[in-house]
Motif scaffolding. Sequence first.
Motif, PDB file in Angstrom:
ATOM      1  N   SER A   1       8.715   2.349 -10.210  1.00 25.09           N
ATOM      2  CA  SER A   1       8.878   3.341  -9.156  1.00 25.09           C
ATOM      3  C   SER A   1       7.589   4.131  -8.939  1.00 25.09           C
ATOM      4  O   SER A   1       7.201   4.429  -7.803  1.00 25.09           O
ATOM      5  CB  SER A   1      10.029   4.297  -9.511  1.00 25.09           C
ATOM      6  N   THR A   2       6.912   4.457 -10.035  1.00 22.48           N
ATOM      7  CA  THR A   2       5.633   5.179  -9.937  1.00 22.48           C
ATOM      8  C   THR A   2       4.604   4.343  -9.180  1.00 22.48           C
ATOM      9  O   THR A   2       3.887   4.858  -8.303  1.00 22.48           O
ATOM     10  CB  THR A   2       5.096   5.510 -11.344  1.00 22.48           C
ATOM     11  N   LEU A   3       4.514   3.055  -9.497  1.00 23.70           N
ATOM     12  CA  LEU A   3       3.555   2.173  -8.829  1.00 23.70           C
ATOM     13  C   LEU A   3       3.878   2.034  -7.336  1.00 23.70           C
ATOM     14  O   LEU A   3       2.974   2.124  -6.491  1.00 23.70           O
ATOM     15  CB  LEU A   3       3.561   0.798  -9.493  1.00 23.70           C
ATOM     16  N   ASP A   4       5.160   1.821  -7.015  1.00 21.19           N
ATOM     17  CA  ASP A   4       5.555   1.695  -5.611  1.00 21.19           C
ATOM     18  C   ASP A   4       5.200   2.950  -4.827  1.00 21.19           C
ATOM     19  O   ASP A   4       4.638   2.890  -3.726  1.00 21.19           O
ATOM     20  CB  ASP A   4       7.062   1.428  -5.509  1.00 21.19           C
ATOM     21  N   THR A   5       5.567   4.100  -5.382  1.00 23.58           N
ATOM     22  CA  THR A   5       5.301   5.379  -4.707  1.00 23.58           C
ATOM     23  C   THR A   5       3.796   5.605  -4.546  1.00 23.58           C
ATOM     24  O   THR A   5       3.340   6.076  -3.498  1.00 23.58           O
ATOM     25  CB  THR A   5       5.936   6.541  -5.496  1.00 23.58           C
ATOM     26  N   TYR A   6       3.037   5.258  -5.567  1.00 23.26           N
ATOM     27  CA  TYR A   6       1.573   5.418  -5.489  1.00 23.26           C
ATOM     28  C   TYR A   6       0.991   4.561  -4.376  1.00 23.26           C
ATOM     29  O   TYR A   6       0.192   5.046  -3.558  1.00 23.26           O
ATOM     30  CB  TYR A   6       0.937   5.032  -6.827  1.00 23.26           C
ATOM     31  N   PHE A   7       1.384   3.301  -4.303  1.00 21.67           N
ATOM     32  CA  PHE A   7       0.825   2.412  -3.282  1.00 21.67           C
ATOM     33  C   PHE A   7       1.226   2.852  -1.873  1.00 21.67           C
ATOM     34  O   PHE A   7       0.442   2.698  -0.924  1.00 21.67           O
ATOM     35  CB  PHE A   7       1.266   0.967  -3.534  1.00 21.67           C
ATOM     36  N   ILE A   8       2.424   3.396  -1.718  1.00 26.33           N
ATOM     37  CA  ILE A   8       2.865   3.851  -0.403  1.00 26.33           C
ATOM     38  C   ILE A   8       2.102   5.107   0.028  1.00 26.33           C
ATOM     39  O   ILE A   8       1.567   5.189   1.139  1.00 26.33           O
ATOM     40  CB  ILE A   8       4.381   4.140  -0.396  1.00 26.33           C
ATOM     41  N   PHE A   9       2.030   6.084  -0.842  1.00 27.95           N
ATOM     42  CA  PHE A   9       1.495   7.388  -0.444  1.00 27.95           C
ATOM     43  C   PHE A   9      -0.016   7.509  -0.596  1.00 27.95           C
ATOM     44  O   PHE A   9      -0.568   8.571  -0.328  1.00 27.95           O
ATOM     45  CB  PHE A   9       2.227   8.506  -1.189  1.00 27.95           C
ATOM     46  N   THR A  10      -0.683   6.445  -1.001  1.00 31.25           N
ATOM     47  CA  THR A  10      -2.147   6.407  -0.902  1.00 31.25           C
ATOM     48  C   THR A  10      -2.574   5.730   0.402  1.00 31.25           C
ATOM     49  O   THR A  10      -3.766   5.677   0.703  1.00 31.25           O
ATOM     50  CB  THR A  10      -2.771   5.661  -2.097  1.00 31.25           C
ATOM     51  N   LEU A  11      -1.612   5.218   1.177  1.00 29.46           N
ATOM     52  CA  LEU A  11      -1.911   4.709   2.512  1.00 29.46           C
ATOM     53  C   LEU A  11      -2.212   5.880   3.447  1.00 29.46           C
ATOM     54  O   LEU A  11      -1.677   6.982   3.267  1.00 29.46           O
ATOM     55  CB  LEU A  11      -0.729   3.910   3.065  1.00 29.46           C
TER      56      LEU A  11
ATOM     57  N   GLY B   1      -1.034   9.842  12.191  1.00 28.48           N
ATOM     58  CA  GLY B   1      -0.574  10.091  13.549  1.00 28.48           C
ATOM     59  C   GLY B   1       0.925  10.252  13.613  1.00 28.48           C
ATOM     60  O   GLY B   1       1.453  11.364  13.557  1.00 28.48           O
ATOM     61  N   ARG B   2       1.637   9.133  13.710  1.00 30.88           N
ATOM     62  CA  ARG B   2       3.099   9.186  13.827  1.00 30.88           C
ATOM     63  C   ARG B   2       3.725   9.729  12.535  1.00 30.88           C
ATOM     64  O   ARG B   2       3.264   9.407  11.441  1.00 30.88           O
ATOM     65  CB  ARG B   2       3.653   7.796  14.099  1.00 30.88           C
ATOM     66  N   ASN B   3       4.745  10.542  12.678  1.00 33.27           N
ATOM     67  CA  ASN B   3       5.434  11.059  11.487  1.00 33.27           C
ATOM     68  C   ASN B   3       6.957  11.010  11.624  1.00 33.27           C
ATOM     69  O   ASN B   3       7.675  11.700  10.907  1.00 33.27           O
ATOM     70  CB  ASN B   3       4.981  12.491  11.181  1.00 33.27           C
TER      71      ASN B   3
ATOM     72  N   PHE C   1      17.195   8.042   7.397  1.00 35.63           N
ATOM     73  CA  PHE C   1      17.644   9.383   7.032  1.00 35.63           C
ATOM     74  C   PHE C   1      17.114   9.818   5.669  1.00 35.63           C
ATOM     75  O   PHE C   1      17.460  10.888   5.182  1.00 35.63           O
ATOM     76  CB  PHE C   1      19.180   9.488   7.079  1.00 35.63           C
ATOM     77  N   PHE C   2      16.270   8.982   5.038  1.00 34.82           N
ATOM     78  CA  PHE C   2      15.550   9.400   3.839  1.00 34.82           C
ATOM     79  C   PHE C   2      14.274   8.573   3.745  1.00 34.82           C
ATOM     80  O   PHE C   2      14.018   7.673   4.559  1.00 34.82           O
ATOM     81  CB  PHE C   2      16.419   9.238   2.582  1.00 34.82           C
ATOM     82  N   CYS C   3      13.438   8.880   2.763  1.00 34.92           N
ATOM     83  CA  CYS C   3      12.128   8.240   2.632  1.00 34.92           C
ATOM     84  C   CYS C   3      12.258   6.914   1.881  1.00 34.92           C
ATOM     85  O   CYS C   3      12.297   6.897   0.649  1.00 34.92           O
ATOM     86  CB  CYS C   3      11.159   9.174   1.913  1.00 34.92           C
TER      87      CYS C   3
ATOM     88  N   LEU D   1       6.109   2.188   5.473  1.00 30.89           N
ATOM     89  CA  LEU D   1       5.092   1.170   5.732  1.00 30.89           C
ATOM     90  C   LEU D   1       4.868   1.007   7.229  1.00 30.89           C
ATOM     91  O   LEU D   1       3.741   0.747   7.676  1.00 30.89           O
ATOM     92  CB  LEU D   1       5.514  -0.166   5.111  1.00 30.89           C
ATOM     93  N   GLU D   2       5.935   1.165   8.020  1.00 31.48           N
ATOM     94  CA  GLU D   2       5.814   1.088   9.471  1.00 31.48           C
ATOM     95  C   GLU D   2       4.938   2.206  10.022  1.00 31.48           C
ATOM     96  O   GLU D   2       4.235   2.020  11.019  1.00 31.48           O
ATOM     97  CB  GLU D   2       7.208   1.170  10.108  1.00 31.48           C
ATOM     98  N   LEU D   3       4.975   3.382   9.388  1.00 33.31           N
ATOM     99  CA  LEU D   3       4.239   4.548   9.885  1.00 33.31           C
ATOM    100  C   LEU D   3       2.772   4.535   9.508  1.00 33.31           C
ATOM    101  O   LEU D   3       1.953   5.168  10.182  1.00 33.31           O
ATOM    102  CB  LEU D   3       4.874   5.836   9.337  1.00 33.31           C
TER     103      LEU D   3
END
Length: 316
Positions: free
Chosen positions: A158-168, A172-174, A179-181, A187-189
Amino acid sequence: MLTDHGNQSVVTEFILIGFSGFPDLQVPLFVLFSIMYLAILAGNIIIVTTIRLESALHIPMYFFLSVLSSSEVCYTLTIIPNMLVNLLKEKPSISFLGCATQMFLFLGFGSTNCMLLTLMGYDRYVSICKPLHYAVLMNQRFCTKLVVFAATSVFLFSTLDTYFIFTLPFCGRNNIHHFFCDLAPLLELACGRNYFGEIIIFLLCILVIFCSFLLILLSYLLILNTILKIPTTDGKRKAFSTCASHIIVVVVHFGCASVIYLRPQSRYTLNEDTFISVTYTMVTPLLNPVVYSLRNKDVQIALKKYLGGRTCMQKV
């Protein structure tokens, strides 16, 4: 919210638009989901408390069930309260840090549930296929080590997945079409790609979901082979009945999880994913206590003992 840094806008919060397509249903959905959430909390807490109080249930199968129920409570706590609040808000949102925290906990507890269902399958295998060695193989110390190892491993994933997502870069789009993260909507954003990170995320999903399911399937193939060798029909029926509750929960849990996380990203659609996500975030956690309390005689006896005893005391 977007913050300008030079010529680039950096996302500081996300707008959750999972239920925006049903504006007239948001209050009824709030009422329905609130009732379901209270039922989830009550059902799982009753299961955990009953197992802890009843000495006859102090065996590995119910130890794993109590841990699963505890994990389900934590799992729903990371998603449902925020979802309920957002159903009543004009602008349903979550902060950048809150989104990362929610994803970390959601993936961690969701993956823990997969691993616990795998351990419960292994427990059924040892119980039916190696009954004479069951007490030695599935002692309390070994079961506790299995749970600790499983939870530690998946929270690392879970730590690795979250790290790879939130270092992207999110620049612009948010508007999150959910209904949750969750993984796919974020990845689409992202306005950049990390193909190595996406491959790691996909491989980790396969490892947790697909490999867990294969291990459960292997356990039940071995169980089926043993059951078919039982000479009496009554013996076969009893053996099957001890596995029925677990099989029902496994089919629903892994069915929904595989549809969401093991399909091509191009197949992502808002309405279908919202419906499926509601199933595995609310229906599955509610299913566990319902199935195990309705189909398991040991749990039924313990529930009648404690709930019935309390009712009699109140009448007196």
